[in-house]
Design an enzyme around this catalytic site. Structure first.
Site, short mmCIF file in Angstrom:
data_model
loop_
_atom_site.label_atom_id
_atom_site.label_comp_id
_atom_site.label_asym_id
_atom_site.label_seq_id
_atom_site.Cartn_x
_atom_site.Cartn_y
_atom_site.Cartn_z
N LEU A 17 26.77 56.43 25.26
CA LEU A 17 27.49 55.77 24.30
C LEU A 17 27.70 54.21 24.18
O LEU A 17 27.17 53.62 23.64
CB LEU A 17 28.68 56.33 23.71
CG LEU A 17 29.37 55.95 22.53
CD1 LEU A 17 28.37 55.98 21.27
CD2 LEU A 17 30.64 56.58 22.28
N LYS A 18 28.13 53.87 25.52
CA LYS A 18 28.23 52.53 25.83
C LYS A 18 26.92 51.79 25.65
O LYS A 18 27.05 50.86 25.05
CB LYS A 18 28.74 52.45 27.36
CG LYS A 18 28.82 51.07 27.77
CD LYS A 18 28.55 51.17 29.44
CE LYS A 18 28.31 49.67 30.24
NZ LYS A 18 29.52 48.85 30.01
N LYS A 114 47.60 48.62 27.02
CA LYS A 114 47.36 50.00 27.50
C LYS A 114 48.21 51.06 27.04
O LYS A 114 49.19 50.89 26.52
CB LYS A 114 47.80 49.90 29.06
CG LYS A 114 46.82 49.01 29.97
CD LYS A 114 47.23 49.00 31.40
CE LYS A 114 46.21 48.35 32.20
NZ LYS A 114 46.47 47.17 32.86
N TRP A 565 44.48 52.34 40.70
CA TRP A 565 42.95 52.33 39.96
C TRP A 565 42.03 53.24 40.79
O TRP A 565 40.75 53.25 40.61
CB TRP A 565 42.51 50.88 39.85
CG TRP A 565 43.32 49.91 39.04
CD1 TRP A 565 43.93 50.52 38.03
CD2 TRP A 565 43.17 48.53 38.78
NE1 TRP A 565 44.66 49.42 37.20
CE2 TRP A 565 44.14 48.38 37.68
CE3 TRP A 565 42.41 47.54 39.43
CZ2 TRP A 565 44.26 46.91 37.25
CZ3 TRP A 565 42.70 46.41 39.12
CH2 TRP A 565 43.69 46.02 37.90
N CYS A 647 48.95 40.18 36.34
CA CYS A 647 48.44 39.61 34.97
C CYS A 647 48.63 40.62 33.65
O CYS A 647 48.48 41.88 33.79
CB CYS A 647 47.17 39.25 35.02
SG CYS A 647 45.93 40.12 35.89
N GLU A 669 49.84 35.34 34.61
CA GLU A 669 49.23 34.80 33.42
C GLU A 669 50.19 34.34 32.30
O GLU A 669 51.13 35.24 32.00
CB GLU A 669 48.24 36.26 32.99
CG GLU A 669 48.09 36.03 31.37
CD GLU A 669 48.85 37.10 30.66
OE1 GLU A 669 48.95 36.84 29.33
OE2 GLU A 669 49.43 38.00 31.14
N HIS A 698 40.22 34.40 29.49
CA HIS A 698 39.04 35.05 28.86
C HIS A 698 38.35 34.40 27.78
O HIS A 698 37.49 34.98 27.20
CB HIS A 698 40.07 36.16 28.04
CG HIS A 698 40.50 37.35 28.96
ND1 HIS A 698 41.63 37.63 29.18
CD2 HIS A 698 39.64 38.20 29.47
CE1 HIS A 698 41.80 38.64 30.10
NE2 HIS A 698 40.65 39.02 30.19
N CYS A 730 43.92 33.91 35.58
CA CYS A 730 43.44 35.11 36.51
C CYS A 730 42.05 34.62 37.11
O CYS A 730 41.81 33.53 37.08
CB CYS A 730 43.47 36.17 35.53
SG CYS A 730 42.80 37.85 36.44
N1 GLN Z 1 42.12 38.07 43.14
C1 GLN Z 1 41.28 38.77 42.06
C2 GLN Z 1 40.36 37.91 41.29
O1 GLN Z 1 40.61 36.57 41.32
C3 GLN Z 1 42.64 39.07 40.80
C4 GLN Z 1 42.02 39.77 39.83
C5 GLN Z 1 42.99 40.51 38.91
O2 GLN Z 1 44.13 40.22 38.69
N2 GLN Z 1 42.51 41.63 38.13
O3 GLN Z 1 39.25 38.13 40.76
ZN ZN Z 2 44.82 38.93 37.17
#
Ligand code: GLN
Ligand code: ZN
Length: 762
Positions: A17-18, A114, A565, A647, A669, A698, A730
């Site tokens: 699907l992706k 989330k 994760w 973040c 962030e 982003h 980030c």
């Molecule tokens: N050190 C990771 C990066 O710079 C941190 C990523 C994250 O916060 N999800 O990619």
């Molecule tokens: Zn991050």
């Protein structure tokens, strides 16, 4: 005694699907082709469920992006900024709402956040004053028809109206979204009525019922379910609660006019009995006995005993058997794995196997067929797992038993160690740094992949990584950053990378789960005691450090994030698994320090994410989560500076918990919230240093130095300037160098302006 699932993974085998949706976005396939693929996936998924013993298959669990967004659209709850996109097809406007479109930069996509304590992200409904809801045709109505045509018995699945409203956000402060509840509910009941016309069963998901609720929510639940009942005709209503227990809201649930209540017997096994005694109106109970959040085979004997008790109490007609929650959170089929250790493979159950387990429970209970050999196989798998030598590592167990209080604390508080850090690092006011990763080019990914499959020698691989590291260091020196990083070229994923080099982890080839939209993740599986056979990152970071006189920051993923994760063990406490990971990381931290690295960052972006849904369990979680972070970090000398990074979470509620990590510096962030979240840090009088992100990673946009100065001046008005750092929000791995270089140049310029401004003031 019916079996059912609350939902099945929709991404399809091989992430079909992706891939199809992404082809559609690239205009490689037509809307019709996409619809056909989606239809055949649905049929395939119903087939898999039905073949494995599921009676009622879900219709409405399928979505092109997110089921909450589907409901927003079906209720006509479309934010006004999308009105201008009226010449688009419904499907294109749907994707525009979900993810925006770079050719329409003024129309921001809807927010994403989330879903409870999972790593799935839903699209947050938006509510505006005077919003007009109307019942549109929900796609699930068609799906019901498809399922029936294909010979299955469907159950319509809808997010519940109260959860839907509660998870949405008001368009502006001061607007009470609940003013819209009546009119939203009316449109919602239109969908219920449509579904009821076509389907005998309607499942209404109210996971909000596992949270602590304000007193006024009781009336809302009663209003909602009375209305739903009225519009559902003769269809049976199943109220689905999952991700935790509902005993604390039993006074709400027990009176609702529903036919069945689904409860999560994995997360709250002790509640079933009490709930069964309380249900009024002769409602039955759906027992969520098979873990929908993890990948281990069930202990069927134990589950059968629990289910048998329920049958004795209510009789088999009033019992349904199901996985604990929608199977969205587990991969599809363990049979697709070809490279996993066979023994480990025999311990696992993915969605298809979970359906099978559900079927076995029912068939055994009502003696529908002889399940003896299947039960025997389940016992054998369980026994094989429990007795496997790789699960227990004596060294790790000994270290765990010998943990002492002092290992969890730095030898001095921040206020007393900061001078030795300052002496060693000689950093300017407003030091600049980045979060770790730098742009990952296609070539870099190719090199990694080729090395992984053995097509590239170690020498060639290492020299190309080193080339990348050197390039990163030169660029950072040229920019004039103060604390440099090696760039994380060797890492495909911040958790997988460490998992691959630690003992106790294994990896799948096809174990994908949806994170959001078309983004899927493949969590590692922690099956045994975790330890670190040898140093993981030290060579790369020491190499980077050898190329420059500036301090280079060692980059590690924190214990809580590695746990969060991954699919975790269910045969010991979460805390113990996390402590083991922390010990492995502690070794890495000490080795980095020994190699001359004086700044070490331990990322914890998932710190907030796995906090328990129930407030009264949170404190305990935060206590051990912080302990694990400190166990990993606290062994270093006073003059070694520990950083952490978080973040994309609500920081407000957890400033105290963040402070208890005792990291010298945290980068967070902050740019999108316009520094507003710093207020929480001021109110709590956050004692250590902090780098609020000034650059939204982003977006491809290059922020100007003026806007970064503005953000920083704002930050310096909230927190003491001498404790502020300057950094992006980030990591930069998803950006290109063309975006990153000018952005960082502007960031350094902003730092210079600020230094000039504040050093004359002091
Ligand atoms: N050190 C990771 C990066 O710079 C941190 C990523 C994250 O916060 N999800 O990619
Ligand atoms: Zn991050």
């Amino acid at each position: 005694m019916l079996t059912h699932t609350l939902g099945f993974p929709r991404i399809g085998k091989n992430r079909k699907l992706k891939r199809s949706i992404e082809s559609y976005w690239k205009k490689d396939i037509s809307p019709k082709e996409l619809a056909d693929i989606a239809g055949s996936l649905r049929r395939e998924h119903w087939q898999m469920q039905s073949q494995n013993g599921i009676d009622l298959v879900p219709a409405g669990d399928f979505s092109f992006y997110d089921q909450i967004l589907d409901l927003s659209c079906a209720l006509g709850a479309i934010p006004p900024r999308f009105d201008s996109a009226e010449n688009m097809s419904d499907l294109d406007r749907y994707f525009l709402m979900a993810r925006g479109d770079s050719s329409l930069p003024d129309i921001a996509p809807m927010e994403m956040t989330k879903w409870f304590d999972t790593n799935y992200h839903y699209i947050v409904p938006e509510f505006y004053p005077g919003m007009q809801f109307k019942t549109k045709r929900h796609p699930l109505i068609d799906h019901i028809g498809e399922a029936k045509t294909a010979g299955f018995t469907p159950k319509a699945v809808l997010p519940g109206p109260v959860t839907f409203m509660a998870l949405g956000k008001a368009a502006h402060d001061g607007f009470d979204k609940w003013e819209l509840f009546d009119s939203m509910l009316e449109a919602y009941c239109g969908i219920v009525a449509d579904a009821a016309e076509n389907c005998e069963w309607i499942q209404i998901d109210e996971p909000l019922l596992v949270t602590s609720l304000a007193p006024e929510m009781k009336a809302r639940y009663e209003q909602a379910f009375n209305a739903v009942r009225k519009h559902a005709g003769s269809a049976k209503i199943l109220l689905a609660c999952y991700f935790d227990g509902i005993a604390h809201n039993l006074d709400i649930v027990e009176n609702l006019p529903v036919d069945f209540v689904h409860i999560d017997c994995v997360r709250a096994p002790e509640e079933a009995e009490n709930i069964m005694s309380s249900l009024k109106n002769g409602a039955g109970i759906s027992l969520g006995l098979i873990d929908g959040r993890n990948i281990w085979r069930a202990d069927l004997d134990k589950v059968l005993a629990a289910a048998g008790k329920a049958v004795d109490k209510l009789g088999s007609d009033r019992i349904m058997i199901a996985p604990s929650c929608p199977l969205l959170h587990v991969p599809i089929d363990i049979a697709d794995e070809t490279a996993l250790d066979c023994t480990i493979q025999s311990w696992l159950a993915f969605a298809v196997q979970k359906c099978r387990e559900t079927g076995i429970i029912r068939d055994t209970l009502i003696s529908k067929r002889d399940t003896g050999s299947e039960l025997e196989a389940a016992r054998a798998a369980l026994w094989s797992r429990q007795s496997h030598p790789d699960l227990k590592n004596t060294d790790v167990r000994e270290r765990m038993a010998a943990l002492s209080e002092d290992m969890f604390f730095r030898s001095k508080p921040y206020s007393e160690r900061k001078d030795s850090v300052a002496e060693k690092l000689e950093l300017p006011l407003f030091p600049t740094t980045t979060i770790g990763s730098f742009p990952q080019t296609g070539e870099l990914r190719r090199t990694r992949r080729q090395y992984r499959v053995g097509k590239l020698s170690r020498d060639v691989y290492e020299s190309s990584m080193k080339e990348y590291i050197e390039d990163c260091i030169r660029r950072q020196e040229e920019l004039g950053l103060d604390v440099l990083v090696h760039g994380e070229a060797e890492r495909n994923d911040m958790v997988e990378y460490f998992g691959e080099q630690f003992d106790g982890f294994c990896f799948t080839e096809q174990g994908w789960v949806q994170s959001y939209g078309t983004r899927c993740v493949k969590p590692p599986i922690i099956y045994g005691d975790v330890s670190r056979p040898e140093a993981v990152s030290v060579d790369w970071i020491a190499y980077a450090s050898s190329l420059t006189d500036k301090p280079v920051k060692g980059m590690l993923t924190g214990p809580v994030t590695i746990l969060a994760w991954s699919f975790e063990r269910n045969d010991q406490s979460r805390r113990d698994t996390c402590l083991q990971i922390a010990l492995a990381l502690r070794d890495e931290v000490m080795d980095l320090e020994k190699a001359g690295i004086s700044v070490i960052q331990i990322d914890e972006p998932a710190f907030r994410e796995i906090a328990p849904i129930k407030e009264d369990s949170r404190q305990d979680y935060y206590r051990w989560a912080a302990e694990c972070f400190r166990l990993a970090s606290a062994g270093v000398a006073d003059s070694t500076q520990i950083h952490t990074h978080m973040c994309y979470c609500e920081f407000n509620e957890i400033v105290r918990e963040i402070a208890s990590l005792d990291a010298d510096v945290i980068s967070i962030e902050a740019s999108r919230s316009n520094m507003e979240l710093l207020d929480a840090f001021r109110q709590y009088e956050y004692p250590n240093e902090i780098g609020p992100g000034v650059y939204d990673i982003h977006s491809p946009r290059v922020p100007s130095s003026e806007e970064m100065v503005q953000l920083l001046e704002k930050a310096a008005g909230i927190l003491p300037p001498e404790r502020l750092w300057i950094n992006p929000d980030c990591g930069l791995k998803t950006r290109t160098w063309d975006e990153v270089m000018p952005s960082l140049r502007n960031m350094i310029e902003a730092a210079h302006k600020l230094r000039a401004e504040y050093s004359t003031q002091q």
